[in-house]
Design a protein around this motif. Structure first.
Motif, short mmCIF file in Angstrom:
data_model
loop_
_atom_site.label_atom_id
_atom_site.label_comp_id
_atom_site.label_asym_id
_atom_site.label_seq_id
_atom_site.Cartn_x
_atom_site.Cartn_y
_atom_site.Cartn_z
N LEU A 58 27.86 39.57 30.15
CA LEU A 58 28.84 38.96 30.62
C LEU A 58 29.44 39.56 32.03
CD1 LEU A 58 31.58 37.95 27.94
CD2 LEU A 58 30.13 36.35 29.08
N PRO A 59 29.76 39.02 32.99
CA PRO A 59 30.13 39.46 34.42
C PRO A 59 31.29 40.37 34.03
CG PRO A 59 31.03 37.25 34.36
CD PRO A 59 30.15 37.30 32.95
N THR A 60 31.55 41.28 35.21
CA THR A 60 32.69 42.22 35.18
C THR A 60 33.98 41.36 35.59
OG1 THR A 60 32.45 42.89 37.32
CG2 THR A 60 31.20 44.13 35.73
N LEU A 61 34.93 41.63 35.43
CA LEU A 61 36.15 41.04 36.14
C LEU A 61 36.27 41.05 37.55
CD1 LEU A 61 39.33 41.90 33.69
CD2 LEU A 61 38.34 39.80 33.92
N ALA A 62 35.68 42.10 38.16
CA ALA A 62 35.62 41.91 39.58
C ALA A 62 34.90 40.98 40.11
CB ALA A 62 35.10 43.54 39.95
N THR A 63 33.67 40.64 39.37
CA THR A 63 32.64 39.63 39.84
C THR A 63 33.39 38.19 39.81
OG1 THR A 63 30.91 40.87 39.22
CG2 THR A 63 30.56 38.52 39.32
N ALA A 74 40.85 29.26 38.99
CA ALA A 74 40.89 30.33 38.07
C ALA A 74 39.90 31.09 37.65
CB ALA A 74 41.99 29.85 37.11
N VAL A 75 40.03 32.20 37.00
CA VAL A 75 38.82 32.90 36.48
C VAL A 75 38.25 32.07 35.25
CG1 VAL A 75 38.19 34.76 35.20
CG2 VAL A 75 39.42 34.97 37.12
N GLN A 76 39.47 31.36 34.36
CA GLN A 76 39.09 30.83 33.21
C GLN A 76 38.32 29.32 33.52
OE1 GLN A 76 41.79 31.76 34.04
NE2 GLN A 76 43.60 30.25 33.54
N ASP A 77 38.48 28.77 34.79
CA ASP A 77 37.76 27.48 35.28
C ASP A 77 36.28 27.86 34.95
OD1 ASP A 77 39.94 26.14 35.43
OD2 ASP A 77 40.27 26.60 37.43
N ILE A 78 35.91 29.07 35.54
CA ILE A 78 34.63 29.32 35.83
C ILE A 78 33.77 29.40 34.23
CG2 ILE A 78 32.82 31.34 36.37
CD1 ILE A 78 34.63 32.07 38.70
N LEU A 79 34.55 29.91 33.31
CA LEU A 79 34.15 30.19 32.08
C LEU A 79 34.13 29.10 31.11
CD1 LEU A 79 35.32 33.77 31.46
CD2 LEU A 79 33.14 33.07 31.96
N CYS A 80 35.21 27.84 31.52
CA CYS A 80 35.45 26.85 30.70
C CYS A 80 34.60 25.41 31.46
CB CYS A 80 36.63 26.49 30.45
SG CYS A 80 37.66 27.93 29.54
#
Length: 255
Positions: A58-63, A74-80
């Motif tokens: 998995l990528p880092t939070l910074a990425t 949002a970050v969760q948009d990338i993952l969902c």
């Protein structure tokens, strides 16, 4: 970041790498004048895609935050919703994100400090903490240290492995990390005197020998870290190393 933290607490199943790979591939497939990416972003996407495919991690939070900020999602948009999150029409242009530009942090000072810290700990007679604890205190990854100063890295590992084993490596790491936090807090307030040995015996179940070994190792690291933060000390150390190298080169056999 707060939204992501609240969201991740509600996720019951582990997040797979597939969604992030889908996002990166959608980003790399963008074409056309409106859908295209600036060269610096293309390079960043390609680098992250290669890394994700090879490491299956998995990528880092910074990425994730870099991509989320660039795309305006949002970050969760990338993952969902990876395909949606990679869409080119989400923002009018990349101009308003010029301040981001995915800059690499300056590692010059941490790299200079790590050579100093390793040298001080390696030549000293006292015990030393696990290598990962040292790298973490300096904000560096193991690969970064090994790539920058391979000889010093190897010398430190050899000294660490040659130590008498008072505890398992995992417990040593956790105990040493905890000790470093206590040393930081006690250094900020001279009136507070923290008993590291008692802390280790109580919280990590170490015996007298193990607690003394870990406490001394952390005290040695803390002292080296404090000294390495002094620019004048670093300059003196570097000049000494240069002179030592020159003397060695002059005395070496030309053949």
């Amino acid at each position: 970041m707060l939204q992501f933290t609240a969201w991740i607490e509600e996720v019951d199943e582990p997040i797979s790498n597939a969604r992030f790979l889908e996002f990166l591939r959608a980003m790399s497939d963008r074409r056309g004048e409106e859908e295209g990416l600036p060269q610096v972003v293309k390079t960043y996407v390609r680098w992250e895609l290669d890394k994700a495919v090879q490491e299956r991690s998995l990528p880092t939070l910074a990425t994730l935050l870099n991509f989320a900020a660039y795309q305006g999602v949002a970050v969760q948009d990338i993952l969902c919703e990876p395909t949606f999150a990679a869409s080119g029409h989400l923002v009018p242009s990349a101009a308003r994100f010029d301040g981001l530009l995915f800059r690499r942090r300056d590692l010059q000072l941490p790299h200079r400090r790590v050579v100093y810290v390793i040298s001080k700990l390696t030549v000293g007679k006292g015990p030393v903490p696990p290598p990962s604890v040292v790298w973490a205190e300096l904000g560096l990854w193991c690969n970064g240290v090994r790539g920058y100063c391979p000889h010093e890295h190897q010398a430190y590992r050899e000294k660490f492995l040659a130590q008498r084993t008072f505890m398992g490596l995992d417990r040593f790491k956790r105990a040493a990390t905890s000790c470093m936090r206590l040393l930081e807090s006690s250094a900020s307030d001279s009136k507070q005197k923290v008993s590291l040995r008692e802390h280790l015996r109580t919280n990590y179940g170490l015996d007298d020998a193990g607690s003394s070994h870990c406490a001394n190792a952390c005290a040695n690291l803390r002292k080296a870290l404090v000294l390495s933060a002094d620019e004048a000390e670093l300059i003196r150390f570097e000049k000494h190393r240069i002179k030592k190298t020159e003397r060695w080169a002059a005395s070496a056999d030309p053949s």
